[in-house]
Design an enzyme around this catalytic site. Sequence first.
Site, short mmCIF file in Angstrom:
data_model
loop_
_atom_site.label_atom_id
_atom_site.label_comp_id
_atom_site.label_asym_id
_atom_site.label_seq_id
_atom_site.Cartn_x
_atom_site.Cartn_y
_atom_site.Cartn_z
N MET A 29 0.86 -1.20 0.00
CA MET A 29 0.00 0.00 0.00
C MET A 29 0.88 1.24 0.00
O MET A 29 1.73 1.38 0.89
CB MET A 29 -0.88 0.04 1.25
CG MET A 29 -2.00 -0.95 1.26
SD MET A 29 -2.87 -0.92 2.84
CE MET A 29 -1.67 -1.65 3.93
N GLN A 103 8.19 -3.29 -3.18
CA GLN A 103 7.52 -3.39 -4.48
C GLN A 103 8.14 -2.39 -5.45
O GLN A 103 8.25 -1.19 -5.15
CB GLN A 103 6.03 -3.10 -4.37
CG GLN A 103 5.33 -3.37 -5.71
CD GLN A 103 3.87 -2.98 -5.73
OE1 GLN A 103 3.53 -1.80 -5.82
NE2 GLN A 103 3.01 -3.97 -5.61
N TYR A 169 -0.57 -0.39 -14.78
CA TYR A 169 0.77 0.19 -14.72
C TYR A 169 1.61 -0.33 -15.92
O TYR A 169 1.14 -1.16 -16.69
CB TYR A 169 1.43 -0.15 -13.38
CG TYR A 169 0.71 0.46 -12.19
CD1 TYR A 169 0.36 1.82 -12.18
CD2 TYR A 169 0.34 -0.31 -11.10
CE1 TYR A 169 -0.31 2.37 -11.10
CE2 TYR A 169 -0.33 0.25 -10.01
CZ TYR A 169 -0.66 1.59 -10.02
OH TYR A 169 -1.33 2.14 -8.97
N ALA A 313 -3.93 -6.38 3.21
CA ALA A 313 -3.26 -5.09 3.18
C ALA A 313 -4.02 -4.11 4.08
O ALA A 313 -3.58 -3.82 5.21
CB ALA A 313 -3.17 -4.59 1.75
N ARG A 314 -5.19 -3.64 3.63
CA ARG A 314 -5.95 -2.69 4.45
C ARG A 314 -6.24 -3.23 5.86
O ARG A 314 -6.19 -2.46 6.83
CB ARG A 314 -7.24 -2.28 3.73
CG ARG A 314 -6.99 -1.52 2.42
CD ARG A 314 -8.29 -1.31 1.65
NE ARG A 314 -8.90 -2.57 1.31
CZ ARG A 314 -10.14 -2.71 0.87
NH1 ARG A 314 -10.91 -1.64 0.74
NH2 ARG A 314 -10.63 -3.90 0.55
N VAL A 452 -29.34 11.71 28.97
CA VAL A 452 -28.58 12.44 29.98
C VAL A 452 -28.98 13.91 29.98
O VAL A 452 -29.16 14.52 28.92
CB VAL A 452 -27.08 12.31 29.68
CG1 VAL A 452 -26.24 13.19 30.59
CG2 VAL A 452 -26.64 10.85 29.82
P1 FAD Z 1 -23.88 9.77 16.30
O1 FAD Z 1 -23.49 8.56 15.54
O2 FAD Z 1 -25.06 10.52 15.85
O3 FAD Z 1 -24.08 9.33 17.83
C1 FAD Z 1 -24.63 10.18 18.80
C2 FAD Z 1 -25.17 9.34 19.95
O4 FAD Z 1 -25.54 10.20 21.00
C3 FAD Z 1 -26.42 8.55 19.59
O5 FAD Z 1 -26.23 7.18 19.89
C4 FAD Z 1 -27.51 9.16 20.47
O6 FAD Z 1 -28.46 8.19 20.91
C5 FAD Z 1 -26.70 9.70 21.63
N1 FAD Z 1 -27.34 10.82 22.35
C6 FAD Z 1 -27.75 12.00 21.81
N2 FAD Z 1 -28.23 12.79 22.81
C7 FAD Z 1 -28.11 12.11 23.96
C8 FAD Z 1 -28.40 12.41 25.32
N3 FAD Z 1 -28.88 13.57 25.71
N4 FAD Z 1 -28.18 11.44 26.25
C9 FAD Z 1 -27.65 10.24 25.90
N5 FAD Z 1 -27.35 9.92 24.63
C10 FAD Z 1 -27.55 10.84 23.68
N6 FAD Z 1 -19.91 7.83 7.85
C11 FAD Z 1 -18.85 7.36 7.23
O7 FAD Z 1 -17.74 7.80 7.53
N7 FAD Z 1 -18.93 6.39 6.28
C12 FAD Z 1 -20.11 5.86 5.92
O8 FAD Z 1 -20.16 5.00 5.04
C13 FAD Z 1 -21.27 6.33 6.55
N8 FAD Z 1 -22.47 5.84 6.22
C14 FAD Z 1 -23.57 6.31 6.84
C15 FAD Z 1 -24.80 5.79 6.48
C16 FAD Z 1 -25.95 6.25 7.10
C17 FAD Z 1 -27.26 5.70 6.67
C18 FAD Z 1 -25.86 7.23 8.12
C19 FAD Z 1 -27.09 7.73 8.81
C20 FAD Z 1 -24.64 7.76 8.47
C21 FAD Z 1 -23.49 7.31 7.83
N9 FAD Z 1 -22.24 7.81 8.14
C22 FAD Z 1 -21.13 7.33 7.52
C23 FAD Z 1 -22.07 8.94 9.07
C24 FAD Z 1 -21.58 8.48 10.44
O9 FAD Z 1 -22.40 7.45 10.91
C25 FAD Z 1 -21.60 9.68 11.37
O10 FAD Z 1 -20.71 10.66 10.88
C26 FAD Z 1 -21.17 9.28 12.77
O11 FAD Z 1 -22.07 8.33 13.29
C27 FAD Z 1 -21.14 10.49 13.70
O12 FAD Z 1 -20.73 10.05 14.95
P2 FAD Z 1 -21.12 10.77 16.32
O13 FAD Z 1 -20.62 9.87 17.37
O14 FAD Z 1 -20.66 12.17 16.28
O15 FAD Z 1 -22.71 10.84 16.34
FE1 SF4 Z 2 -9.16 1.71 4.58
FE2 SF4 Z 2 -11.63 1.79 5.63
FE3 SF4 Z 2 -10.17 -0.49 5.76
FE4 SF4 Z 2 -9.48 1.59 7.21
S1 SF4 Z 2 -11.39 0.44 7.40
S2 SF4 Z 2 -8.12 0.33 5.99
S3 SF4 Z 2 -10.02 3.31 5.87
S4 SF4 Z 2 -10.91 0.51 3.91
#
Ligand code: FAD
Ligand code: SF4
Length: 677
Positions: A29, A103, A169, A313-314, A452
């Site tokens: 990689m 490589q 390549y 690899a990954r 919370v």
């Molecule tokens: P969140 O995941 O939103 O978590 C917040 C948590 O806080 C929740 O569990 C909630 O219940 C809790 N909470 C909120 N308020 C309170 C409170 N007052 N008390 C207690 N608990 C509370 N990202 C990628 O990088 N790659 C992807 O392929 C990807 N696919 C996605 C597909 C979908 C369908 C969705 C919806 C999102 C996707 N994401 C993806 C985005 C990714 O999931 C979010 O960026 C990530 O989850 C954000 O993380 P977070 O912890 O900030 O928030």
């Molecule tokens: Fe790459 Fe995603 Fe695998 Fe991490 S989890 S090595 S970012 S493919």
Amino acid sequence: MIHHRYPLLFTPLDLGFTQLKNRALMGSMHTGLEEAADGFTRLAAYYAERARAGVGMIITGGIPPNAEAGFGAQLTNEDEVAQHRMITDAVHAADPDVKICMQILHMGSLAPNPQCVAPSAVKSRIGAFKPHELDDAGIEKQLADFAHCAALARKAGYDGVEIIGSAGYLLSTFLVQRTNLRTDQWGGSFDNRMRFVVEAVRRVRQALGNDRILIFRIAAMDMLDEGMAWDEVVQLAQAVQAVGVNIISTHFCWHEAPVPTIATMVPRAAFTEVTGQLRKLLKVPMITSNRINMPAVAEAVLARGDADIVSMARPMLADPELVRKAFEGREDEINTCIACNQACLDHTFGGHRQVSCLVNPRACRETLLNYPRATSPKRIAVVGAGPAGLAYSTVAAQRGHNVTLFDAAAEIGGQFNLAKRIPGKEEFHETLRYYRRMIDLHHVELRLNTPVDADLLKSAGFDEIIVATGIEPRQPALPGIDHPKVIGYIDAIRGRRPVGRRVAIIGAGGIGFDVAELISHAGPSAALDRDVFAREWGIDFKNHPRGGVTGVAPQVQSAGRTITLLQRKTEPVGRSLGKTTGWTHRIMLNRRGVQMQNGVEYLRIDDAGLHTLVNGEPKLFEVDTVIVCAGQVPKRGLFDELQARGIEAKLLGGAFEATELDAKRAIEQASFMAAAV
Ligand code: FAD
Ligand code: SF4
Ligand code: NAP
């Protein structure tokens, strides 16, 4: 001693003059550190960490043998030998039994370099420049540079080299007629087209000596209609074997071929059977690869007789200790690669950024991000068990802090619990399994079903409060947004509200695309069913047509809905998706008949449907359901309440910044913060 769970993976491989201690290989990689100022110090630490954890052999990222072969790092002189020495010394000091091979990568027409060269002046669809056609002197120079580079690799302390003869390549462009238009001894018949490749291998063997490992990477399926036929693959493999290759490694791609081969929707170990078929026709051991991300998958591949060595690899970015954890029976502690490409290949191919890993931000930052034992442990409250809160809690607890993790929901994971429901994203379950185990292992006190508020936190008297409460979906201010036919993406994904036959999706970001995937999908997920995957992408594993692809229109099942994905921007729909995976989503939705419309101004929603202006012209989308995927805003109710009460807290993840938030950023921010607390 035979390992009780992975008897084949942990069996040494005898190459005659040397031995591999096991069958687990860290595949090549490019990391971007090769070009960074202090890159080789960091590379040495990165590879040494994997060597210490038991991998049998490492192949470095590709190193060009001359200036025209790439764009940055190369191995052409003594100064560069000294840099590479740092890597080999570090790896052999970590474990003298671990082999490391360099490589040699000649990018040919894919080199982002105006001096790039190729057998013919044929520009690649994804190349930056039209290559210069090599004349006889140019061919001789390239062959000499391959040999010189191999000699220098030996001098730098490598145990051998891998020559990449695939992926679009230089070497592979000699092999196929679409890129080799020559009529001299280097073009025309297949004997002529493979002449350069075999000669390069022969000269490398000579320069390397017989006491070093020589690996050749071949495209067993290049996924091109006009690619290599199976008998050509076999002929080439036998020819490089005859000139002294010790190991043949199969590859399944040309970078410009429109077939996904490592993205998350590709089934695990989908391609290894092809390696197995080639293996029956060769004497040398074979490496197989692609979507082998857990030790049980690797063992099954070896047990089927598909290969002698398994390349991961990954997965070695995601968890440097994968091999040790497998050996010690701690598989549930493996941080599994989910094949998202977001922090690795999207960085490599999206403008030469440094590589890391979405689930492991320490990858390629081994000298910068560490988790030392805390000198004065604190009592820490983390609110929100999404990716941000999970990463923070488990890193802080691993360091010895006393962490309580709260979530209002009944399960950990936050939005990952939505993501894992999307067909093709089944691997997201693994990340949640990993965090569940880390919570237990590092004694995080987990309090689910616990919304919370400030009172709860104040009464418990924590030293630190981390607010990782995530996001709230954005609700566009649009007349009719509360019409019964409008539903949010959370309800649509969870199946809480019915979705009609005619659907408009407002918002075409990552979530809009995922929702379109979910509601247009029918039948088993391709990621879990290799036959479906093969049908959907036109791959023929049995008959080996040219390139491995059928050349006829792929057969795609669809839920039969009429779906339109809408966005206001005038740029093409889907541009914001990942560099290396976005095209797969666009192609698949197109094949299922999903319409994509940019330049939309939303006017109102009523019984008739969604009223818009499209590029200034009125247009009514006559739909039963409008699904809103219009981005997100931070969920900061708790944080605002704490501030109002004078209670100090820190924001993290989506609660900190929702714009362009993804799990990569959430986990990375959390890991750096928890490393510093
Ligand atoms: P969140 O995941 O939103 O978590 C917040 C948590 O806080 C929740 O569990 C909630 O219940 C809790 N909470 C909120 N308020 C309170 C409170 N007052 N008390 C207690 N608990 C509370 N990202 C990628 O990088 N790659 C992807 O392929 C990807 N696919 C996605 C597909 C979908 C369908 C969705 C919806 C999102 C996707 N994401 C993806 C985005 C990714 O999931 C979010 O960026 C990530 O989850 C954000 O993380 P977070 O912890 O900030 O928030
Ligand atoms: Fe790459 Fe995603 Fe695998 Fe991490 S989890 S090595 S970012 S493919
Ligand atoms: P996003 O990618 O920012 O997309 C939001 C969409 O909503 C855009 O299409 C935007 O396009 C539209 N929009 C924004 N404001 C609007 C408004 N007021 N009215 C109508 N439309 C509006 O966000 P997301 O789709 O919600 O995804 C959230 C995060 O999760 C993203 O960072 C994404 O990277 C990540 N994610 C990643 C993946 C992946 O596979 N890598 C998958 C899912 C999610 P216009 O402004 O042009 O209309």
